[in-house]
Design a protein around this motif. Structure first.
Motif, short mmCIF file in Angstrom:
data_model
loop_
_atom_site.label_atom_id
_atom_site.label_comp_id
_atom_site.label_asym_id
_atom_site.label_seq_id
_atom_site.Cartn_x
_atom_site.Cartn_y
_atom_site.Cartn_z
N LEU A 116 -18.75 -34.98 27.79
CA LEU A 116 -19.20 -34.08 28.84
C LEU A 116 -18.97 -34.70 30.20
CD1 LEU A 116 -20.66 -32.92 26.34
CD2 LEU A 116 -22.64 -32.55 27.77
N GLU A 117 -18.59 -33.86 31.16
CA GLU A 117 -18.59 -34.26 32.55
C GLU A 117 -19.86 -33.67 33.15
OE1 GLU A 117 -15.04 -33.50 34.85
OE2 GLU A 117 -13.79 -33.92 33.09
N LEU A 118 -20.71 -34.54 33.65
CA LEU A 118 -21.98 -34.12 34.23
C LEU A 118 -21.93 -34.32 35.73
CD1 LEU A 118 -24.41 -35.78 31.65
CD2 LEU A 118 -23.55 -33.44 31.66
N LYS A 119 -22.52 -33.39 36.48
CA LYS A 119 -22.50 -33.48 37.94
C LYS A 119 -23.90 -33.27 38.50
CE LYS A 119 -20.23 -31.96 42.05
NZ LYS A 119 -19.06 -31.42 42.65
N LYS A 120 -24.23 -34.10 39.50
CA LYS A 120 -25.50 -33.99 40.22
C LYS A 120 -25.19 -34.29 41.68
CE LYS A 120 -30.09 -36.12 40.37
NZ LYS A 120 -30.93 -37.17 39.74
N GLU A 121 -25.22 -33.26 42.51
CA GLU A 121 -24.84 -33.36 43.92
C GLU A 121 -23.46 -34.01 44.03
OE1 GLU A 121 -28.12 -35.26 45.91
OE2 GLU A 121 -29.51 -33.73 45.22
N THR A 122 -23.36 -35.23 44.57
CA THR A 122 -22.05 -35.87 44.70
C THR A 122 -21.75 -36.83 43.56
OG1 THR A 122 -23.00 -37.64 46.05
CG2 THR A 122 -22.11 -35.73 47.22
N GLU A 123 -22.69 -37.01 42.65
CA GLU A 123 -22.51 -37.91 41.51
C GLU A 123 -21.88 -37.18 40.34
OE1 GLU A 123 -25.53 -40.56 39.80
OE2 GLU A 123 -26.61 -40.20 41.67
N GLU A 124 -20.95 -37.87 39.68
CA GLU A 124 -20.38 -37.33 38.45
C GLU A 124 -20.36 -38.44 37.40
OE1 GLU A 124 -16.64 -35.33 38.76
OE2 GLU A 124 -17.32 -34.09 40.42
N ARG A 125 -20.60 -38.06 36.15
CA ARG A 125 -20.61 -39.00 35.04
C ARG A 125 -19.80 -38.41 33.89
NH1 ARG A 125 -23.63 -42.66 36.62
NH2 ARG A 125 -23.60 -43.93 34.77
N LYS A 126 -19.19 -39.30 33.12
CA LYS A 126 -18.52 -38.89 31.88
C LYS A 126 -19.34 -39.52 30.77
CE LYS A 126 -14.06 -38.47 33.99
NZ LYS A 126 -13.05 -37.56 33.66
N VAL A 127 -19.92 -38.65 29.94
CA VAL A 127 -20.84 -39.12 28.91
C VAL A 127 -20.35 -38.63 27.55
CG1 VAL A 127 -23.25 -39.20 28.16
CG2 VAL A 127 -22.73 -38.96 30.60
N THR A 128 -20.30 -39.56 26.59
CA THR A 128 -19.90 -39.24 25.23
C THR A 128 -21.13 -39.23 24.34
OG1 THR A 128 -17.76 -40.31 25.59
CG2 THR A 128 -18.39 -39.88 23.30
N PHE A 129 -21.26 -38.18 23.54
CA PHE A 129 -22.41 -37.99 22.66
C PHE A 129 -21.98 -37.90 21.21
CE2 PHE A 129 -23.65 -36.13 26.69
CZ PHE A 129 -24.98 -36.49 26.84
N SER A 130 -22.86 -38.34 20.32
CA SER A 130 -22.69 -38.06 18.90
C SER A 130 -23.24 -36.65 18.67
CB SER A 130 -23.45 -39.08 18.06
OG SER A 130 -24.83 -38.96 18.29
N PRO A 131 -22.91 -36.01 17.55
CA PRO A 131 -23.43 -34.67 17.29
C PRO A 131 -24.95 -34.59 17.26
CG PRO A 131 -21.59 -35.12 15.84
CD PRO A 131 -21.93 -36.41 16.54
N ASP A 132 -25.62 -35.72 16.95
CA ASP A 132 -27.09 -35.70 16.91
C ASP A 132 -27.74 -35.99 18.27
OD1 ASP A 132 -26.65 -38.42 17.17
OD2 ASP A 132 -27.67 -38.98 15.32
#
Length: 153
Positions: A116-132
């Motif tokens: 997922l690419e997550l965004k909060k105001e000017t911050e962006e993160r790339k976060v990988t998740f397991s299905p759980d």
């Protein structure tokens, strides 16, 4: 007048070069056959060859095959609503204030992860998740790192 003719020739050359199609990829028969069996409705497929892997890009999908036609991995763009509930709950709990900008489902040797690419105001993160819903990787966007570094100076 000479300048006008030169500009026309230069403009035409640039236009022709820009429209040059990429090299055609010679996709092995085993790769092509397996791709057609696994994705029979695929249209507008674009093939690339890199590191002895054949990548097919088509409607919201990227799939990679080895030269023998074995599907190595795939990436599918998905809607936020199609994410597992556990991932949505983790985003709400651990990434308060962030919104989901983009979601991809990855399958690699049968293992499924969600990036997922997550965004909060000017911050962006790339976060990988397991299905759980477990966070497997959490990386700040390179631009964010650059901005934070400049702010410290």
């Amino acid at each position: 007048m000479k300048h006008l003719i030169l500009l026309i020739i230069l403009g035409t050359s640039i236009t022709v070069y820009a429209q040059k199609s990429p090299e055609a990829i010679n996709v092995p028969a085993a790769v092509s056959r397996n791709f057609q069996q696994q994705f029979p409705g695929a249209a507008d497929v674009k093939w690339k060859l890199k590191d002895n892997q054949y990548k097919a890009a088509f409607h919201k999908h990227d799939v990679w095959y080895d030269a023998n036609g074995k599907l190595i991995k795939q990436k599918e763009d998905i809607k936020n609503t199609d994410l597992p509930t556990a991932i949505k709950q983790t985003v709400e709990r651990e990434f308060t204030g962030y919104t989901i900008k983009d979601a991809d489902k990855h399958t690699n040797d049968g293992a499924i992860t969600y990036k997922l690419e997550l965004k909060k105001e000017t911050e962006e993160r790339k976060v990988t998740f397991s299905p759980d819903g477990r966070v497997l990787e959490n990386v700040a966007n390179k631009e964010d790192k650059k901005n934070k570094k400049e702010a410290k100076q």
